[in-house]
Scaffold this motif. Structure first.
Motif, PDB file in Angstrom:
ATOM      1  N   LEU A 149       0.830  -1.129  -0.082  1.00  0.00           N
ATOM      2  CA  LEU A 149       0.141  -0.070   0.190  1.00  0.00           C
ATOM      3  C   LEU A 149       0.974   1.190   0.163  1.00  0.00           C
ATOM      4  N   THR A 150       0.569   2.307  -0.673  1.00  0.00           N
ATOM      5  CA  THR A 150       1.093   3.523  -0.672  1.00  0.00           C
ATOM      6  C   THR A 150       0.760   4.285   0.682  1.00  0.00           C
ATOM      7  N   ASP A 151       1.865   5.283   0.898  1.00  0.00           N
ATOM      8  CA  ASP A 151       1.589   5.989   2.372  1.00  0.00           C
ATOM      9  C   ASP A 151       0.086   6.626   2.399  1.00  0.00           C
ATOM     10  N   ARG A 152      -0.538   6.912   1.182  1.00  0.00           N
ATOM     11  CA  ARG A 152      -1.692   7.716   1.112  1.00  0.00           C
ATOM     12  C   ARG A 152      -2.843   6.805   1.612  1.00  0.00           C
ATOM     13  N   GLU A 153      -2.720   5.528   0.629  1.00  0.00           N
ATOM     14  CA  GLU A 153      -3.716   4.383   0.781  1.00  0.00           C
ATOM     15  C   GLU A 153      -3.715   3.993   2.331  1.00  0.00           C
TER      16      GLU A 153
END
Length: 212
Positions: A149-153
């Motif tokens: 997962l990305t940081d934003r996700e």
């Protein structure tokens, strides 16, 4: 192994559970219980004092948890084998215990005979896994490589875990509600889930979110 049998220590913060394990093993001539502890720090003192063959260690304990206790025992007292005995069988818990150096991972529904056999196997240096744990490890190994997962996700998923609506998540992260939905769809695909609740559960099982 001493003449009296395998020397073991039992480490569990639940007094009743600890007493139950000791009672199960008390009549076993091949096993000698040399100490018991209610937290990991006390367990290290027991291992240093008694030099047991096997330490039965629970995962979740105060002061020093089972993973940290296992890591310390393996590093400082390598002769003592650590056998995790717990109620927790999520992928994350199993992986953390094994990676810490535990030679085995058993669940607390283990029978007396299975526990005795496991203690002897662990003392011989053999890996011991409860059937359900073994199945989970095999299934995990067979999964395709997971896209992280990305940081934003992760931030969006954390907000979901906090019970926020899409609009509230947008306000918290200062992004449009449509963008929130896009992030959710992407993380649903990565986690192979279809709804918000399942996404949070799976993320916690995989250690992507901290448990409340």
């Amino acid at each position: 192994m001493s003449e009296g049998g395998l020397r073991i220590v039992v480490v569990d913060d639940h007094t009743v559970m600890r007493a139950g394990v000791i009672a199960l093993l008390a009549a076993e001539d091949s096993i000698e219980i040399v100490g018991e502890a209610g937290d990991g720090r006390a367990a290290l003192g027991l291992v240093e004092r008694y030099d047991p063959d096997v330490a039965l260690v629970d995962l979740r304990m105060p002061v020093l948890d089972g993973v940290a206790t296992t890591t310390e025992i393996v590093a400082r007292y390598p002769r003592t084998r650590v056998l995790i005995l717990t109620t927790y069988d999520t992928d994350t818990e199993i992986e953390r215990g094994v990676e810490a150096g535990a030679i085995g991972y058993l669940l607390k529904d283990t029978t007396r005979e299975q526990l005795v056999d496991a203690i002897h196997a662990a003392a011989r240096g053999e890996t011991v896994l409860a059937p359900r744990v073994a199945e989970k490890l095999v299934a995990r190994m067979r999964r395709p490589v997971q896209e992280p997962l990305t940081d934003r996700e992760t931030e969006v998923l954390g907000a979901v875990a906090d019970g926020l609506t899409n609009a509230e998540i947008g306000r918290r992260l200062v992004i449009a509600e449509a963008t929130v939905k896009t992030h959710l769809l992407r993380l649903f695909a990565k986690l192979d889930v279809n709804d918000r609740t399942r996404a949070v559960v799976v993320a916690m099982e995989r250690g992507l979110l901290r448990r409340p």
